[in-house]
Design a protein around this motif. Structure first.
Motif, PDB file in Angstrom:
ATOM      1  N   LEU A  81      35.133  42.209  43.853  1.00  0.00           N
ATOM      2  CA  LEU A  81      36.400  41.649  43.434  1.00  0.00           C
ATOM      3  C   LEU A  81      36.208  40.276  42.808  1.00  0.00           C
ATOM      4  CD1 LEU A  81      38.555  42.696  46.506  1.00  0.00           C
ATOM      5  CD2 LEU A  81      38.366  43.840  44.297  1.00  0.00           C
ATOM      6  N   PRO A  82      37.166  39.808  41.968  1.00  0.00           N
ATOM      7  CA  PRO A  82      36.996  38.518  41.270  1.00  0.00           C
ATOM      8  C   PRO A  82      36.791  37.333  42.199  1.00  0.00           C
ATOM      9  CG  PRO A  82      38.776  39.785  40.286  1.00  0.00           C
ATOM     10  CD  PRO A  82      38.367  40.538  41.519  1.00  0.00           C
ATOM     11  N   TYR A  83      37.516  37.296  43.311  1.00  0.00           N
ATOM     12  CA  TYR A  83      37.346  36.134  44.192  1.00  0.00           C
ATOM     13  C   TYR A  83      35.968  36.118  44.835  1.00  0.00           C
ATOM     14  CZ  TYR A  83      38.201  39.205  48.206  1.00  0.00           C
ATOM     15  OH  TYR A  83      38.122  40.192  49.156  1.00  0.00           O
ATOM     16  N   LEU A  84      35.351  37.292  44.979  1.00  0.00           N
ATOM     17  CA  LEU A  84      33.990  37.330  45.487  1.00  0.00           C
ATOM     18  C   LEU A  84      33.015  36.776  44.455  1.00  0.00           C
ATOM     19  CD1 LEU A  84      33.981  40.818  47.255  1.00  0.00           C
ATOM     20  CD2 LEU A  84      34.193  38.566  48.301  1.00  0.00           C
ATOM     21  N   LYS A  85      33.263  37.049  43.138  1.00  0.00           N
ATOM     22  CA  LYS A  85      32.402  36.503  42.100  1.00  0.00           C
ATOM     23  C   LYS A  85      32.480  34.979  42.083  1.00  0.00           C
ATOM     24  CE  LYS A  85      32.616  40.479  38.956  1.00  0.00           C
ATOM     25  NZ  LYS A  85      32.977  40.940  37.590  1.00  0.00           N
TER      26      LYS A  85
END
Length: 353
Positions: free
Chosen positions: A310-314
């Motif tokens: 997910l984007p927040y993980l990136k």
């Protein structure tokens, strides 16, 4: 198969230093107390008995004559107030006659002396209620003293009439005080009698109240059985609650049976916790079974879902990589001193001219 709690208590199979038997006028504790005493004597243990509501002759009738030598009776029933003899305590071989029941300290001392001579024994009081009527505080001290004597070899069993309410000025009644001391609390209940009114209620659906229902035909009828509600506090801190039935058999001993065998009321078994992954839903109870679209995931879709970043993980991974790069890269830190204070308006300020 695990034996019932009442059977373990009667046979003293597990640790139970202080057993408090609460009875009522509907079901006396006398059968339970005598059964505990008989089983203790059968195991070649000594039995020290304080009798306040039972005559010594009636008590000894419950035992075989060969066992009377191991029974030591403190008789506070025959002449408790010294009307027939002087106010003394005369110690015989197996009998102590109490002629002043108000002298509880002397009674306690007599029990302690007898327990010291027979370290492997059972101390039994048929009823503590007559002593509590004299003084609740002194009675509690007596019970507390006897409770301090209990070990793995010395056991204390006391009967108490729970339907007699004592008034206390301090707010602590006798029942609560004894419950705090006891390691096992047994509450006796007689079998429910099927009355004429209950039969009519089953037929018509109308329930009427008895004008007077103090005693029934099943009260104190051990041949039909009784119910014992047990609260067992173990040394480990675990508390066990169980209800057992008991019936007097032909040999004179109590037979412990499940309570449902006498009452006919089936108690649901406790539901064991089931792992969510191991639990399988009934298709009939599945809310997604009859939908026009699919809400469940296939194995391939579930695998793709787990691999998706997910984007927040990136963003979190980018911040971590930048911090690690700063830590690992070679940086030069310059800390100027007072002589390195340059002034842009006077660049030759540091020259001594």
């Amino acid at each position: 198969m695990t034996s019932l709690c009442l059977d373990q208590l009667l046979n003293n199979k597990k640790t139970s230093p202080f057993v408090l038997v609460n009875d009522t006028i509907r079901l006396s504790a006398f059968p339970i107390l005598t059964d505990i005493g008989k089983r203790a004597v059968d195991e070649t243990k000594s039995l020290i008995v304080l009798l306040t509501e039972t005559s010594p002759s009636s008590w000894l009738q419950q035992f075989a004559p060969a066992q009377h030598g191991n029974i030591y009776i403190i008789d506070a029933y025959t002449d408790p107030h010294g009307w027939d003899q002087p106010t003394t305590i005369a110690l015989n071989k197996n009998l102590v006659s109490v002629s002043d029941i108000n002298n509880m300290e002397l009674i306690s001392k007599t029990i302690i002396q007898q327990a010291a001579q027979t370290p492997n024994c059972t101390i039994l009081i048929d009823s503590i209620t007559p002593l509590a009527m004299i003084s609740q505080y002194r009675t509690y001290r007596l019970v507390k003293t006897l409770e301090s004597l209990t070990t793995d070899a010395i056991r204390l069993v006391i009967g108490f009439h729970s339907d007699i309410k004592f008034i206390s000025k301090t707010g602590l009644n006798m029942q609560d005080s004894l419950d705090r001391l006891a390691s096992v609390i047994i509450k006796l209940e007689s079998l429910k009698e099927r009355t004429y009114l209950e039969a009519q209620a089953a037929l018509t659906g109308f329930t009427s109240q008895d004008t007077f229902s103090y005693l029934t035909v099943t009260s104190n009828c051990i041949a039909k059985g009784g119910i014992a509600h047990i609260e067992w506090r173990k040394k480990s801190g675990k508390v066990t609650y169980e209800s057992n039935g008991f019936i007097l058999d032909a040999s004179g001993y109590l037979t412990v049976v499940p309570a449902t065998q006498l009452t006919g009321v089936v108690v649901p078994e406790p539901v064991e916790s089931v792992d969510d992954d191991a639990m399988q839903l009934d298709p009939k109870m599945d809310p997604t079974a009859n939908l026009s679209f699919n809400l469940s995931l296939t194995d391939q879709q579930r695998q793709q879902k787990e691999n998706l970043v997910l984007p927040y993980l990136k963003a979190q991974q980018l911040e971590v990589s930048i911090d690690e790069e700063k830590k690992n890269s070679g940086l030069i830190y310059y800390d100027p001193d007072a002589a390195d204070d340059f002034d842009d308006e006077d660049p030759d300020d540091d020259l001594d001219i």
